[in-house]
Design an enzyme around this catalytic site. Structure first.
Site, mmCIF file in Angstrom:
data_model
loop_
_atom_site.group_PDB
_atom_site.id
_atom_site.type_symbol
_atom_site.label_atom_id
_atom_site.label_comp_id
_atom_site.label_asym_id
_atom_site.label_seq_id
_atom_site.Cartn_x
_atom_site.Cartn_y
_atom_site.Cartn_z
ATOM 1 N N GLN A 30 0.823 -1.216 0.000
ATOM 2 C CA GLN A 30 0.000 0.000 0.000
ATOM 3 C C GLN A 30 0.857 1.265 0.000
ATOM 4 O OE1 GLN A 30 -2.177 -0.818 3.589
ATOM 5 N NE2 GLN A 30 -0.272 -1.180 4.696
ATOM 6 N N TYR A 60 -11.441 6.098 18.700
ATOM 7 C CA TYR A 60 -11.458 4.821 17.980
ATOM 8 C C TYR A 60 -10.666 3.750 18.747
ATOM 9 C CZ TYR A 60 -10.524 1.476 14.226
ATOM 10 O OH TYR A 60 -10.405 0.327 13.484
ATOM 11 N N ASP A 86 -0.286 0.912 13.453
ATOM 12 C CA ASP A 86 0.079 2.197 14.066
ATOM 13 C C ASP A 86 0.288 2.088 15.577
ATOM 14 O OD1 ASP A 86 -2.726 2.692 15.278
ATOM 15 O OD2 ASP A 86 -3.147 2.419 13.156
ATOM 16 N N ASP A 137 0.461 -12.223 7.425
ATOM 17 C CA ASP A 137 -0.941 -12.183 7.012
ATOM 18 C C ASP A 137 -1.836 -12.615 8.187
ATOM 19 O OD1 ASP A 137 -3.452 -12.826 5.999
ATOM 20 O OD2 ASP A 137 -2.645 -13.487 4.071
ATOM 21 N N GLY A 138 -2.644 -11.681 8.675
ATOM 22 C CA GLY A 138 -3.483 -11.962 9.843
ATOM 23 C C GLY A 138 -4.483 -13.079 9.603
ATOM 24 N N ASP A 155 -8.163 -4.552 13.646
ATOM 25 C CA ASP A 155 -8.104 -3.121 13.327
ATOM 26 C C ASP A 155 -7.624 -2.992 11.886
ATOM 27 O OD1 ASP A 155 -7.902 -0.417 13.262
ATOM 28 O OD2 ASP A 155 -6.142 -0.284 14.565
ATOM 29 N N SER A 156 -8.553 -3.236 10.975
ATOM 30 C CA SER A 156 -8.166 -3.337 9.565
ATOM 31 C C SER A 156 -8.375 -2.020 8.830
ATOM 32 C CB SER A 156 -9.026 -4.402 8.891
ATOM 33 O OG SER A 156 -10.366 -3.985 8.932
ATOM 34 N N ASP A 158 -9.849 -0.537 5.021
ATOM 35 C CA ASP A 158 -11.093 -0.857 4.318
ATOM 36 C C ASP A 158 -10.925 -2.161 3.527
ATOM 37 O OD1 ASP A 158 -12.096 1.419 5.367
ATOM 38 O OD2 ASP A 158 -12.303 2.511 3.494
ATOM 39 N N TYR A 223 -13.085 10.366 10.293
ATOM 40 C CA TYR A 223 -13.487 9.357 9.310
ATOM 41 C C TYR A 223 -14.703 9.925 8.573
ATOM 42 C CZ TYR A 223 -10.625 5.808 11.714
ATOM 43 O OH TYR A 223 -9.589 5.103 12.268
HETATM 44 N N1 SPD Z 1 -12.393 3.726 6.754
HETATM 45 C C1 SPD Z 1 -11.187 3.721 7.526
HETATM 46 C C2 SPD Z 1 -11.150 2.681 8.529
HETATM 47 C C3 SPD Z 1 -9.828 2.655 9.208
HETATM 48 C C4 SPD Z 1 -9.815 1.720 10.329
HETATM 49 N N2 SPD Z 1 -8.506 1.398 10.803
HETATM 50 C C5 SPD Z 1 -7.837 2.475 11.383
HETATM 51 C C6 SPD Z 1 -6.536 2.100 11.912
HETATM 52 C C7 SPD Z 1 -6.261 2.852 13.137
HETATM 53 N N3 SPD Z 1 -5.515 2.114 14.045
#
Ligand code: SPD
Length: 278
Positions: A30, A60, A86, A137-138, A155-156, A158, A223
């Protein structure tokens, strides 16, 4: 030099004024970008999609970590984070001395490096000696660790690019197998305004494999649509009800999560409730 950067998603966008680009890397997975912004502190984007800003990442990350933690009917000792490179979810889990071990499986090691360099207040989660880093790979990692975890947090990004397999039915079945009896999952479930079909799909998969499940909403202004979901699921107890409460010292460390917010997050607007009842 000032520059407006945008996340354009599902036909509309969110735009932030930035002053400097701190990171601009294309990895095999990415495009990682980190900006200094005028009003929101640092902003991280992956493939043009906002992942966090210093302004509201606490909301979040506290919810992603604490909804599963406090939903778990037994005291969790072993946690797994899938994605979350992160380090924000790690930081929040690390506030719980009850956790003996916190594994993270992040597919892109460059995200971890960039966060540690440019997002130290978030990536400080890695400084905890209970944290074990796995770069991989999770979706495979969970298959290789059956019956291992009390809580698993996904915590993915999109569901495009590296995040795609984390939104499939098979993955939800494998998450269940990777849990210890009575364990809890919390998964990034998108916004019911922005990506309702994805949110609906995730909740449906949770309902296929778990007795108790629900979509908890989290208010995150940076977001698009200002809201995102955490799908919480378990086979033991009602995930909508916290099983324990933060003591005074713990509550002082939290700015968003409270037991009332835990219960309230599952109270959805009528149209969203209907979406998940279909
Ligand atoms: N649409 C964005 C969703 C992002 C979710 N993951 C955020 C990672 C923060 N640790």
């Amino acid at each position: 030099m000032e520059r407006w950067v945008s996340e354009v998603n599902a036909g509309w966008g969110l735009t932030v004024k930035t002053t400097q680009q701190l990171c601009d890397i294309q990895t095999p997975y990415q495009h990682i970008e980190i900006f200094e912004t005028v009003n929101l502190g640092h902003l991280m984007m992956l493939d043009g999609i906002v992942q966090l800003s210093s302004y509201d990442e606490f909301a979040y990350h506290e919810m992603m970590a604490n909804l599963p933690f406090y939903s778990c009917a037994h005291l969790p000792e072993k946690a797994l984070v899938i994605g979350g490179g992160d380090g924000g979810v790690l930081r929040e889990l690390g506030k719980h001395p009850e956790l003996k071990s916190i594994d993270i499986c992040e597919i892109d090691g460059e995200v971890i490096k960039a966060a540690r360099e440019f997002l130290p207040e978030t990536a400080c989660g890695y400084d905890d000696e209970r944290v074990h880093i796995h770069v991989g790979d999770g979706s495979l990692f969970v298959q290789e660790h059956p019956g291992s975890y009390d809580i698993i947090i996904v915590d993915s990004t999109d569901p495009a690019g590296p995040g795609e397999p984390l939104f499939g039915e098979a993955f939800y079945g494998n998450l269940k197998k990777a849990l210890k009896p009575g364990g809890v999952i919390g998964t990034q479930a998108e916004s019911y305004f922005l990506l309702p079909e994805i949110a609906q799909r995730v909740v449906k998969f949770a309902g296929t494999f778990f007795k108790s499940y629900g979509f908890a909403q989290i208010h995150v202004p940076t977001y698009p649509t200002g809201v995102i979901g955490c799908c919480v699921a378990s086979d033991e107890g009602d995930v909508r009800e916290p099983k324990r409460f933060p003591d005074e010292a713990m509550q002082k460390k939290l700015r968003y999560y409270t037991p009332e917010v835990h219960r309230g997050a599952f109270m959805l607007p009528g149209f969203a409730r209907e979406l998940f009842e279909k």
